[in-house]
Design an enzyme around this catalytic site. Structure first.
Site, PDB file in Angstrom:
ATOM      1  N   ASP A  44       0.863  -1.181   0.000  1.00  0.00           N
ATOM      2  CA  ASP A  44       0.000   0.000   0.000  1.00  0.00           C
ATOM      3  C   ASP A  44       0.906   1.240   0.000  1.00  0.00           C
ATOM      4  O   ASP A  44       2.135   1.120  -0.109  1.00  0.00           O
ATOM      5  CB  ASP A  44      -1.009  -0.027   1.158  1.00  0.00           C
ATOM      6  N   CYS A  83       2.991  -3.427   4.023  1.00  0.00           N
ATOM      7  CA  CYS A  83       2.170  -2.257   4.365  1.00  0.00           C
ATOM      8  C   CYS A  83       2.845  -1.586   5.564  1.00  0.00           C
ATOM      9  O   CYS A  83       4.025  -1.835   5.809  1.00  0.00           O
ATOM     10  CB  CYS A  83       0.711  -2.655   4.640  1.00  0.00           C
ATOM     11  N   THR A  93       2.523  -1.945   8.858  1.00  0.00           N
ATOM     12  CA  THR A  93       2.944  -2.909   9.886  1.00  0.00           C
ATOM     13  C   THR A  93       3.073  -4.333   9.364  1.00  0.00           C
ATOM     14  O   THR A  93       3.600  -5.193  10.075  1.00  0.00           O
ATOM     15  CB  THR A  93       1.905  -2.952  11.025  1.00  0.00           C
ATOM     16  N   HIS A 141       8.330 -25.085   9.102  1.00  0.00           N
ATOM     17  CA  HIS A 141       7.321 -25.775   9.922  1.00  0.00           C
ATOM     18  C   HIS A 141       5.887 -25.517   9.477  1.00  0.00           C
ATOM     19  O   HIS A 141       5.012 -26.347   9.725  1.00  0.00           O
ATOM     20  CB  HIS A 141       7.466 -25.364  11.390  1.00  0.00           C
ATOM     21  N   HIS A 169       5.162 -31.996  10.425  1.00  0.00           N
ATOM     22  CA  HIS A 169       4.615 -30.655  10.183  1.00  0.00           C
ATOM     23  C   HIS A 169       3.515 -30.688   9.112  1.00  0.00           C
ATOM     24  O   HIS A 169       2.605 -29.867   9.135  1.00  0.00           O
ATOM     25  CB  HIS A 169       5.726 -29.694   9.759  1.00  0.00           C
TER      26      HIS A 169
HETATM   27  C1  RB5 Z   1      -1.870   2.669   6.547  1.00  0.00           C
HETATM   28  O1  RB5 Z   1      -1.862   3.862   7.282  1.00  0.00           O
HETATM   29  C2  RB5 Z   1      -1.725   1.476   7.486  1.00  0.00           C
HETATM   30  O2  RB5 Z   1      -2.861   1.332   8.264  1.00  0.00           O
HETATM   31  C3  RB5 Z   1      -1.452   0.212   6.704  1.00  0.00           C
HETATM   32  O3  RB5 Z   1      -0.301   0.403   5.926  1.00  0.00           O
HETATM   33  C4  RB5 Z   1      -1.187  -1.045   7.510  1.00  0.00           C
HETATM   34  O4  RB5 Z   1      -0.204  -0.819   8.482  1.00  0.00           O
HETATM   35  C5  RB5 Z   1      -2.329  -1.737   8.062  1.00  0.00           C
HETATM   36  O5  RB5 Z   1      -2.204  -2.807   8.672  1.00  0.00           O
END
Ligand code: RB5
Length: 156
Positions: free
Chosen positions: A21, A78, A80, A111, A146
């Site tokens: 993203d 993205c 996180t 695994h 596994h």
């Molecule tokens: C975008 O601001 C953020 O929410 C997205 O990149 C991501 O981290 C969502 O999990």
């Protein structure tokens, strides 16, 4: 005794899918550049703009490609890595993991037979992200005990 695990799987025959993203566009570009240096064919599912967008749109595009067999492995980035992994894991054939260090990426292949690696561009730097990708791509599923556990993951 050595704990080295040798790769018994064929080298990827299909391109590696990648998507991001807006929060992870720079990291995706850095990863694509490194993957190309390694001779790995990449199929980019977007986004290719820094305009704000919705990560599930890209996670689902890649999830559909995994479900159909069009691609076998993918990297989703993205902010996180979390949103991408939640959305991708709604697809039956996807086993997506969020990793912030290489050991989890390697173990998830060995695994859990993970096939989608998610990384947070706001969590790790590009150097660590590349190490995580190398660990993910360099490891093979060990099968054996596994395999029976992985077979229990999907709901019937
Ligand atoms: C975008 O601001 C953020 O929410 C997205 O990149 C991501 O981290 C969502 O999990």
């Amino acid at each position: 005794m050595s704990d080295v695990v040798f790769c018994t799987e064929p080298i990827m025959t299909k391109p590696l899918a990648i998507a991001c993203d807006h929060a992870a566009l720079d990291l995706k570009r850095a990863l694509v550049s490194e993957l190309e240096k390694r001779g790995i064919a990449v199929r980019d599912f977007g986004t290719n703009s820094s305009d704000s967008c919705d990560y599930p749109d890209f996670a689902h595009a890649v999830g559909r490609a995994i479900d159909s067999g069009e691609v076998e492995r993918a990297i989703l980035v993205c902010g996180t890595g979390v949103g991408m992994s939640i959305a991708a894991n709604r697809h039956a054939a996807v086993r997506a993991v969020v990793c912030s260090e290489p050991l989890s990426a390697r173990m998830s292949r060995q695994h859990n037979d993970s096939n989608v690696l998610c990384i947070g561009a706001r969590i790790v730097g590009a150097g660590t992200a590349i190490d995580i990708v190398d660990a993910f791509l360099g490891a093979a599923f060990e099968g054996g005990r596994h395999a029976a556990r992985v077979a229990k993951i999907n709901l019937v």
